[in-house]
Motif scaffolding. Structure first.
Motif, PDB file in Angstrom:
ATOM      1  N   PRO A  96       2.117  -4.975  18.231  1.00  0.00           N
ATOM      2  CA  PRO A  96       2.266  -5.933  17.185  1.00  0.00           C
ATOM      3  C   PRO A  96       3.673  -5.467  16.623  1.00  0.00           C
ATOM      4  CG  PRO A  96       0.515  -4.811  16.151  1.00  0.00           C
ATOM      5  CD  PRO A  96       0.551  -4.312  17.671  1.00  0.00           C
ATOM      6  N   GLY A  97       4.484  -6.112  16.021  1.00  0.00           N
ATOM      7  CA  GLY A  97       5.557  -5.682  15.195  1.00  0.00           C
ATOM      8  C   GLY A  97       5.013  -4.853  14.066  1.00  0.00           C
ATOM      9  N   ASN A  98       6.075  -4.777  12.887  1.00  0.00           N
ATOM     10  CA  ASN A  98       5.435  -3.959  11.785  1.00  0.00           C
ATOM     11  C   ASN A  98       6.643  -4.274  10.622  1.00  0.00           C
ATOM     12  OD1 ASN A  98       7.403  -1.836  12.388  1.00  0.00           O
ATOM     13  ND2 ASN A  98       6.013  -1.268  13.760  1.00  0.00           N
TER      14      ASN A  98
ATOM     15  N   SER B  54      10.337  -9.293   9.121  1.00  0.00           N
ATOM     16  CA  SER B  54      10.092 -10.157  10.312  1.00  0.00           C
ATOM     17  C   SER B  54       9.146 -11.475   9.649  1.00  0.00           C
ATOM     18  CB  SER B  54       9.172  -9.591  11.468  1.00  0.00           C
ATOM     19  OG  SER B  54       9.880  -8.541  12.035  1.00  0.00           O
TER      20      SER B  54
ATOM     21  N   HIS C 127       7.693 -14.149  10.971  1.00  0.00           N
ATOM     22  CA  HIS C 127       6.696 -14.868  11.766  1.00  0.00           C
ATOM     23  C   HIS C 127       5.369 -14.380  11.732  1.00  0.00           C
ATOM     24  CE1 HIS C 127       7.325 -11.768  14.520  1.00  0.00           C
ATOM     25  NE2 HIS C 127       6.210 -11.503  15.105  1.00  0.00           N
ATOM     26  N   PHE C 128       5.003 -13.334  11.092  1.00  0.00           N
ATOM     27  CA  PHE C 128       3.586 -12.878  11.040  1.00  0.00           C
ATOM     28  C   PHE C 128       2.841 -13.852  10.208  1.00  0.00           C
ATOM     29  CE2 PHE C 128       5.556  -8.366  10.965  1.00  0.00           C
ATOM     30  CZ  PHE C 128       5.995  -8.313  12.070  1.00  0.00           C
TER      31      PHE C 128
ATOM     32  N   ASP D  98       0.279 -10.722  14.127  1.00  0.00           N
ATOM     33  CA  ASP D  98       1.275 -10.955  14.916  1.00  0.00           C
ATOM     34  C   ASP D  98       0.944 -12.152  16.084  1.00  0.00           C
ATOM     35  OD1 ASP D  98       3.639 -11.381  16.346  1.00  0.00           O
ATOM     36  OD2 ASP D  98       4.090  -9.166  16.391  1.00  0.00           O
TER      37      ASP D  98
ATOM     38  N   LYS E  90       2.671 -13.240  18.163  1.00  0.00           N
ATOM     39  CA  LYS E  90       3.636 -13.236  19.311  1.00  0.00           C
ATOM     40  C   LYS E  90       2.655 -12.257  20.355  1.00  0.00           C
ATOM     41  CE  LYS E  90       8.498 -13.736  17.917  1.00  0.00           C
ATOM     42  NZ  LYS E  90       9.642 -13.075  17.835  1.00  0.00           N
TER      43      LYS E  90
ATOM     44  N   LEU F 224      -1.531  -6.418  13.035  1.00  0.00           N
ATOM     45  CA  LEU F 224      -0.470  -5.395  12.694  1.00  0.00           C
ATOM     46  C   LEU F 224      -1.221  -4.159  12.543  1.00  0.00           C
ATOM     47  CD1 LEU F 224       1.603  -7.903  12.456  1.00  0.00           C
ATOM     48  CD2 LEU F 224       2.593  -6.418  10.540  1.00  0.00           C
TER      49      LEU F 224
ATOM     50  N   LEU G  56       2.515  -2.118   8.091  1.00  0.00           N
ATOM     51  CA  LEU G  56       3.565  -3.111   7.757  1.00  0.00           C
ATOM     52  C   LEU G  56       4.538  -2.282   6.788  1.00  0.00           C
ATOM     53  CD1 LEU G  56       4.722  -6.077   7.509  1.00  0.00           C
ATOM     54  CD2 LEU G  56       3.441  -6.186   5.763  1.00  0.00           C
TER      55      LEU G  56
END
Length: 310
Positions: free
Chosen positions: A223-225, A229, A231-232, A241, A243, A248, A251
């Motif tokens: 996942p992103g962090n 962002s 979209h979370f 996330d 996507k 996550l 963060l």
């Protein structure tokens, strides 16, 4: 083998440090944590973190001072926005054989120390998508045009707020040699948005540590962090996330002021107040700017853009 976590802090980031430590200890009661003082104003936060979370202060304060002095002698006083960020390089010489470094503007959502398991097959780990934005805030295009690094190498750039490695993989002399190399070539780096240690640390990583791994490149991705962002999907205790269909791991509010109304404020506030023994955070909401202030900020932004162009 001893594993542990390093943070860097002073009294000014007390609330952020408490939120981070609440999140770490929620998932992991035992991993030792060492605080590297950001400056001389650290005694209150050191006492609080020791009392409630068992955090200890980095023992070799003489080394930290020597590191800071050498950095200043090499670069002077105007090169970096926040030169004391370089004190995190004390991680290489502390008590942990394998370590994570974590910025205080982070909260974690798992037993974060387990990410050091990747060090069984590599020497350095990061965990972010910084590279997808290109080399901005790290290097200038000259590192490519002058063949300092290849296109493949710069895909390993990372955000300096979260990384892990092994003790003594970099020596004190290595640090000073890197300082000298970078001071001789300021044109290689992008400090346009007041990044501080990140460009130099990335340069050192690419030059000195060939075995490196970004966890977001694991099988199934990660996942992103970044809190920037949008979209979370956030709940109080966890952020998801969609996507990659994963929660996550952590963060990070990098470049974002943590205050009411900021992205994922409810999540940060949840972790900040997990320990009822501590007083609540007193972080006021931002004051709304007047139309004149907004217009003046836009003028200053345009001036900065013109300066970059020339």
């Amino acid at each position: 083998m001893i594993r542990g976590i390093y943070i860097i802090a002073n009294d000014r980031v007390t609330d952020q440090a408490i939120a981070l430590l609440n999140s770490i200890r929620l998932y992991d009661a035992d991993t030792p944590i060492v605080m590297i003082p950001y400056d001389e104003n650290y005694h209150n936060i050191a006492e609080t973190l020791n009392k409630y979370y068992g955090v200890t202060v980095y023992e070799d304060l003489e080394f930290i001072q020597r590191l800071s002095q050498n950095l200043h002698e090499t670069f002077g006083g105007q090169f970096f926005a926040r030169p004391n960020q370089f004190r995190k390089q004390a991680c290489w010489f502390g008590p942990f054989d394998e370590f994570l470094y974590i910025d205080t503007d982070i909260v974690v959502f798992e037993k974060i120390i387990d990410n050091l398991n990747y060090l069984a097959t590599t020497d350095f780990i990061s965990c972010d998508y910084q590279h997808l934005g290109g080399i901005k805030n790290v290097f200038s295009p000259q590192v490519l045009t002058e063949n300092v690094f290849t296109e493949a190498e710069v895909k390993d750039i990372f955000n300096g707020g979260f990384w892990g490695s092994k003790k003594n993989l970099v020596s004190e002399n290595d640090l000073y040699a890197i300082f000298a190399e970078c001071a001789a070539h300021p044109e290689y780096f992008d400090f346009s948005e007041k990044t501080s240690d990140q460009p130099i640390i990335n340069y050192m990583l690419l030059k000195r540590i060939p075995r490196r791994f970004n966890i977001v490149n694991r099988e199934g991705k990660a996942p992103g962090n970044w809190a920037g962002s949008g979209h979370f999907q956030a709940e109080a205790q966890m952020v998801f996330d969609p996507k990659v269909n994963q929660p996550l791991q952590y963060l990070h509010w990098a470049g974002i002021r943590i205050q009411p109304g900021c992205p994922y404020w409810d999540t940060w506030e949840y972790y900040r107040h997990l320990n009822p023994a501590l007083p609540v955070a007193n972080i006021p909401a931002p004051v709304e700017k007047s139309q004149m202030q907004v217009a003046w900020d836009e003028v200053k932004h345009q001036i900065r853009q013109l300066k970059k162009a020339f």
